[in-house]
Design an enzyme around this catalytic site. Structure first.
Site, mmCIF file in Angstrom:
data_model
loop_
_atom_site.group_PDB
_atom_site.id
_atom_site.type_symbol
_atom_site.label_atom_id
_atom_site.label_comp_id
_atom_site.label_asym_id
_atom_site.label_seq_id
_atom_site.Cartn_x
_atom_site.Cartn_y
_atom_site.Cartn_z
ATOM 1 C CE1 TYR A 1 39.986 43.727 43.370
ATOM 2 C CE2 TYR A 1 39.972 44.224 41.024
ATOM 3 C CZ TYR A 1 40.660 43.956 42.188
ATOM 4 O OH TYR A 1 42.032 43.916 42.176
HETATM 5 O O1 LIG Z 1 44.260 43.570 36.312
HETATM 6 C C1 LIG Z 1 43.346 43.654 37.099
HETATM 7 O O2 LIG Z 1 42.972 44.743 37.492
HETATM 8 C C2 LIG Z 1 42.626 42.445 37.580
HETATM 9 O O3 LIG Z 1 43.104 41.303 36.877
HETATM 10 C C3 LIG Z 1 42.396 40.145 37.131
HETATM 11 O O4 LIG Z 1 41.085 40.297 36.596
HETATM 12 P P1 LIG Z 1 40.853 39.849 35.118
HETATM 13 O O5 LIG Z 1 41.650 40.633 34.165
HETATM 14 O O6 LIG Z 1 39.383 39.830 34.925
HETATM 15 O O7 LIG Z 1 41.485 38.383 35.104
HETATM 16 P P2 LIG Z 1 40.835 36.950 34.884
HETATM 17 O O8 LIG Z 1 39.730 36.710 35.832
HETATM 18 O O9 LIG Z 1 41.937 35.988 34.886
HETATM 19 O O10 LIG Z 1 40.212 37.062 33.432
HETATM 20 C C4 LIG Z 1 41.040 37.236 32.305
HETATM 21 C C5 LIG Z 1 40.205 37.228 31.056
HETATM 22 O O11 LIG Z 1 39.647 35.932 30.880
HETATM 23 C C6 LIG Z 1 38.237 36.044 30.710
HETATM 24 N N1 LIG Z 1 37.597 34.861 31.333
HETATM 25 C C7 LIG Z 1 37.627 34.674 32.653
HETATM 26 C C8 LIG Z 1 37.071 33.566 33.221
HETATM 27 C C9 LIG Z 1 36.439 32.634 32.402
HETATM 28 O O12 LIG Z 1 35.895 31.602 32.853
HETATM 29 N N2 LIG Z 1 36.422 32.844 31.068
HETATM 30 C C10 LIG Z 1 36.998 33.939 30.493
HETATM 31 O O13 LIG Z 1 36.978 34.094 29.275
HETATM 32 C C11 LIG Z 1 37.834 37.330 31.374
HETATM 33 O O14 LIG Z 1 36.644 37.819 30.784
HETATM 34 C C12 LIG Z 1 39.031 38.196 31.064
HETATM 35 O O15 LIG Z 1 38.894 38.781 29.833
HETATM 36 C C13 LIG Z 1 42.346 39.822 38.608
HETATM 37 O O16 LIG Z 1 41.475 38.745 38.856
HETATM 38 C C14 LIG Z 1 41.962 41.018 39.434
HETATM 39 O O17 LIG Z 1 42.078 40.697 40.786
HETATM 40 C C15 LIG Z 1 42.863 42.137 39.047
HETATM 41 O O18 LIG Z 1 42.702 43.257 39.800
#
Ligand SMILES: O=C(O)[C@H]1O[C@H](OP(=O)(O)OP(=O)(O)OC[C@H]2O[C@@H](n3ccc(=O)[nH]c3=O)[C@H](O)[C@@H]2O)[C@H](O)[C@@H](O)[C@@H]1O
Length: 431
Positions: free
Chosen positions: A242
């Site tokens: 991604y």
């Molecule tokens: O800012 C960005 O660039 C990205 O932000 C998000 O990605 P992410 O930060 O990974 O967001 P989440 O999927 O909501 O995860 C947030 C946090 O929660 C954690 N998480 C996620 C899912 C889960 O089941 N458990 C968990 O602890 C992840 O490791 C992460 O640290 C979006 O999903 C992307 O599309 C976007 O581009």
């Protein structure tokens, strides 16, 4: 004596012999001849109309590969109506991914201040399409028309630019999600690479060329450890496909700026959240699971370090998007040729105050008044990064960007929306 019926239509076919001198037959013959002629004329007109209609739909609908219907006089009328501006010097913006989370909010904000907006969305099923449809009807209530079509449909894009003179393109359509890239890598190439190029091709050929503002991602910083992340920091160590496609997008847009004079602004969004958000994101799926009494999985980094994100509230992001559109400057190309240099900009749009994932969970527990069942596991090697933190001084200076919503306040608004949209019992089995 044979009846008239028997005389004219004998029961044995082949034995029918017309007595041309019979007065009734002369009359019948004239009638029959004129009915036959009329019948053939009618057939001719039906065939003509059918071939005209199918030609029209071939011309209007573009490639059969995209099984969506668009085109026609009524459709064009809706486009023009939606694109109409209602303020002096208003913008006319094509918003791709308009039925998405950020797309919906940006479209509404533009419309509210009197700009013209046309949406484009392919309503794919990466997450519940009924949420996308609900966003579409919200947009429709505000006079925004969303075209159901794919970015990769070059004929559709060409048609959109033929019908409407767009001053700007707000490109938010993308295959989002960091971890899903391992499941379905091609969908990232399809939307974030091929779709982007198809869109840029349409923009460069449009006359006048629109200015393009598009969604990159904080994920381009990848394994970068220098904090906070500044736009000039290295972005050559993506941790997920991604991130790699978003980074590629930054390079691709640069070439279109360089060769064709397109004005380009790339926005690196930092984990955007809020009402009407994306169900695949942690804050959203945690909320659903907590309310349903299901466990949530909380990832933790190496050495038991909590993961952290610079969670950014949607209204702040919208202000950054509108600020980018307003300051983008014009594209300089004409007839597909560059006539002078155009702006090429990249901005971080974050909140500047990272919060750990366990803190996110405890805020949700407070707002939902329900305790979460937590499974804490080590972060799998699936594209995640341990933390994000934006330096926003550039956006502050150039766009007047100033985030004002902290995670506590923003999640309260999200939870209020979630409960009003799904109710407390969303997904719970009915006894
Ligand atoms: O800012 C960005 O660039 C990205 O932000 C998000 O990605 P992410 O930060 O990974 O967001 P989440 O999927 O909501 O995860 C947030 C946090 O929660 C954690 N998480 C996620 C899912 C889960 O089941 N458990 C968990 O602890 C992840 O490791 C992460 O640290 C979006 O999903 C992307 O599309 C976007 O581009």
């Amino acid at each position: 004596m044979p009846s008239l019926q028997d005389e004219l239509f004998p029961s044995t076919p082949g034995k029918f012999k017309i007595d041309r001198n019979h007065p009734m037959n002369r009359h019948f013959h004239r009638c029959f001849a004129s009915t036959t002629t009329m019948f053939f004329w009618a057939l001719f007109f039906i065939a003509l109309t059918a071939s005209y209609l199918s030609f029209q739909s071939f011309v209007d609908s573009g490639s059969r590969y995209f099984s969506v219907s668009w085109g026609g006089i009524q459709w064009e009328k809706q486009l023009r109506h939606s694109a109409q501006t209602h303020r002096p010097n208003g913008l006319s913006v094509l918003v791709t991914g308009a039925a998405g989370f950020v797309g919906t909010h940006v479209s509404l904000a533009l419309k509210k201040r009197g700009d013209g907006v046309v949406g484009l969305d392919n309503f794919n099923s990466y997450y519940d399409p009924s949420l996308k449809k609900a966003r579409k009807s919200l947009l429709s209530d505000h006079g925004i028309f969303v075209v159901d079509g794919d970015l990769n449909d070059a004929r559709l894009l060409e048609k959109l630019f033929d019908v409407v003179v767009f001053s700007h393109v707000m490109h938010l359509a993308a295959q989002a999600g960091v971890r899903y890239a391992m499941e379905n890598p091609n969908s990232y190439v399809h939307s974030n690479i091929a779709g982007l190029v198809t869109l840029l091709e349409a923009c460069k050929s449009a006359n006048p060329q629109p200015a393009v503002v598009w969604a990159s991602s904080s994920s381009v910083y990848g394994l970068n450890e220098k904090v906070p992340f500044s736009e000039s920091d290295r972005t050559d160590q993506p941790a997920s496909l991604y991130a790699a496609t978003k980074k590629a997008g930054e390079e691709i847009t640069h070439t279109y700026n360089h060769i064709y004079g397109l004005s380009i602004t790339g926005l690196r969004f930092f984990t955007v959240y809020g009402p009407w958000g994306r169900p695949d994101m942690a804050y959203f799926s945690f909320t659903r699971n907590i309310l349903q009494g299901k466990p949530i999985t909380v990832f933790r980094g190496k050495n038991r370090v909590d993961l952290a994100r610079d969670f950014t509230y949607i209204d702040d992001i919208v202000k950054g998007c509108l600020g980018s559109l307003d300051t983008s400057g014009k594209s300089t190309g004409s007839g597909g040729k560059k006539t002078g240099p155009a702006a090429y900009r990249i901005f971080n749009l974050g909140n500047t105050s990272p919060v750990t994932v366990p803190t996110l969970v405890s805020i949700l527990e407070r707002h939902l008044k329900v305790k979460a069942k937590k499974n804490v596991v080590e972060m799998p090697g699936n594209g995640d990064v341990p933390f994000t933190h934006a330096n926003i001084s550039s956006a502050r200076k150039e766009l007047g960007y100033k985030p004002t919503t902290d995670l506590q306040t923003g999640l309260k608004k999200f939870v209020r929306w979630y409960l009003s949209y799904y109710g407390y019992n969303h997904g719970k089995p009915v006894n």
